[in-house]
Design an enzyme around this catalytic site. Sequence first.
Site, PDB file in Angstrom:
ATOM      1  N   GLY A  14      10.432  -5.601   5.009  1.00  0.00           N
ATOM      2  CA  GLY A  14      11.383  -5.686   6.121  1.00  0.00           C
ATOM      3  C   GLY A  14      12.815  -5.503   5.655  1.00  0.00           C
ATOM      4  CE1 TYR A  33       9.499 -20.367  12.477  1.00  0.00           C
ATOM      5  CE2 TYR A  33       8.518 -20.446  10.288  1.00  0.00           C
ATOM      6  CZ  TYR A  33       8.724 -21.006  11.527  1.00  0.00           C
ATOM      7  OH  TYR A  33       8.159 -22.214  11.818  1.00  0.00           O
ATOM      8  CB  VAL A  73       6.028 -10.197  11.336  1.00  0.00           C
ATOM      9  CG1 VAL A  73       5.438 -11.575  11.312  1.00  0.00           C
ATOM     10  CG2 VAL A  73       7.472 -10.236  11.812  1.00  0.00           C
ATOM     11  CG  ASN A 101      -0.837  -2.273   6.461  1.00  0.00           C
ATOM     12  OD1 ASN A 101      -0.606  -1.156   6.920  1.00  0.00           O
ATOM     13  ND2 ASN A 101      -0.808  -2.529   5.162  1.00  0.00           N
ATOM     14  CB  SER A 127       1.989   4.652   3.949  1.00  0.00           C
ATOM     15  OG  SER A 127       1.520   4.667   2.618  1.00  0.00           O
ATOM     16  N   GLY A 128       4.132   3.498   1.890  1.00  0.00           N
ATOM     17  CA  GLY A 128       5.055   3.881   0.824  1.00  0.00           C
ATOM     18  C   GLY A 128       5.457   2.714  -0.045  1.00  0.00           C
ATOM     19  CE  LYS A 181      -0.287   2.304   5.465  1.00  0.00           C
ATOM     20  NZ  LYS A 181      -0.381   0.958   5.148  1.00  0.00           N
ATOM     21  CG  HIS A 184      -2.567   6.108   4.388  1.00  0.00           C
ATOM     22  ND1 HIS A 184      -2.367   4.969   3.625  1.00  0.00           N
ATOM     23  CD2 HIS A 184      -1.802   7.056   3.816  1.00  0.00           C
ATOM     24  CE1 HIS A 184      -1.531   5.225   2.640  1.00  0.00           C
ATOM     25  NE2 HIS A 184      -1.165   6.492   2.732  1.00  0.00           N
ATOM     26  CG  ASN A 185      -3.817   1.238   3.840  1.00  0.00           C
ATOM     27  OD1 ASN A 185      -3.001   2.154   3.863  1.00  0.00           O
ATOM     28  ND2 ASN A 185      -3.454  -0.017   3.811  1.00  0.00           N
ATOM     29  CD  GLU A 188      -3.332   2.597  -0.496  1.00  0.00           C
ATOM     30  OE1 GLU A 188      -2.483   3.082   0.264  1.00  0.00           O
ATOM     31  OE2 GLU A 188      -3.427   1.371  -0.700  1.00  0.00           O
TER      32      GLU A 188
END
Length: 467
Positions: A14, A33, A73, A101, A127-128, A181, A184-185, A188
């Site tokens: 974040g 938070y 989050v 995710n 992603s990255g 995504k 993608h994982n 990966e």
Amino acid sequence: MFNTIGVIGLGVMGSNIALNMASKREQVAVYNYTRDLTDQLVQKSEGQSIHPYYEIQDFVRSLQTPRKIFLMVTAGSPIDSVIGLLVPHLEAGDIIMDGGNSHYEDTERRYDELKSKGIGYLGIGISGGEVGALKGPSIMPGGDKDVYEKAAPILTKIAAQVESTPCCVYIGPRGAGHFVKMVHNGIEYADMQLIAEAYTFLREKLRLSVNEIADIFETWNQGELKSYLIQITAEILRKKDEVTGLPLIDMILDKVGQKGTGKWTSIQAINNGIPSSIITESLFARYLSSLKEERVYAESILAGPEMDHQSLDKDLWIEYVRQALYMGKICAYAQGFTQYKMTSDLHGWNLPLKDIALIFRDGCIIRAEFLNIISEAYQAEPNLSNLLVAPYFAKKVKEYQIGLRKVICEGIHSGISFPCLSASLTYYDSYRTGTSNASLVQAQRDYFGAHTYERKDMAGVFHTNWQ
Ligand code: 6PG
């Protein structure tokens, strides 16, 4: 002056997304938070346009309307809690974006709940890792197209860029972005495990040193295997342990963790009849790795063959391993992209497969040279049933299957386990088998359960009294 975007959740990802936005001249309101992370980010941001807020209503009030709020989050109930906190302060037309995710079905539930209140909701795959978040990730936004259009100027600016084209494209409705995504994982996981298996063969069968293997990975990274995961593998193998001076890789406990996205990919594939054996084997390889104590015990009980170190022509076998890895990778991506296609057809998402391959070219963990070729394959044939039958890949696997077969046979003779390399070859051989042993399994089903069968020569459904 009002802030142009708000970021909630100031962990590493974040904070880096917020800094990335500020570096692109956005006025960024930030909220966490707990106060400590907000203060740390403000300190780090050194005069950039990062504006801290410690009360959620002040944070919301500081935003230009329609408000755009980016959540980084932890996936799961924390997202629901933050949404619950935000909603009383929002107005119709405001937009919440979830860049974590999240499971795509959770995203769809949140999308529906917020839509009924007139609030736009985008589930955004990012992603990255931490560097990508700061310098430019690959971004996969899903939700309503008109809502995406409002957020697009910021999203495309903060994304990785390839030849001035942002690695961000509208993926599709509802949870489509988080779905893309998730898979993608899964890819990966498979890619990482395939690399690990190639490494094992080089190390254990060819008895190369860690440094020699690092050299090989560096060389491979200049050819068709060029990718982020190959590059970091070479760097990992070079790293020495500060305590012992040994290669650090030899000091790392052989247990792999996981946070769930690869598991979700397999579950979704299984639930929807999508062959995903390579991705699933890579998940099971992680699970098996976690049984470290049991494996150590089993090693003292269970026999394998003698590892035969008769002299193999090293250069030739390194080339076979390279071919095996590339072919395994083609098969794994073929499974991942099949999962995209079949799920897209199921939900009517119309996923832009050509563009998905393009936005994976940079920023994301599976970024690789050959994604250009995947994209070209879908450009030439948008309805391609499987990457393996695209002309480039069909030709490549015809050539490289020899290397894959040789490496698997040699490894199996030596007792090396190859969950993903062998799953790749099995997938390839099964997929190219026009007439298979499925007739026998179907006959067995009919024998004991009267489940019926179809015939090759006439239409209809048949049952035989087998006894
Ligand atoms: C990415 C990564 C990122 C994260 C994974 C790791 O694309 O940036 O995939 O999302 O590193 O969650 O997953 P595991 O912890 O399950 O290996």
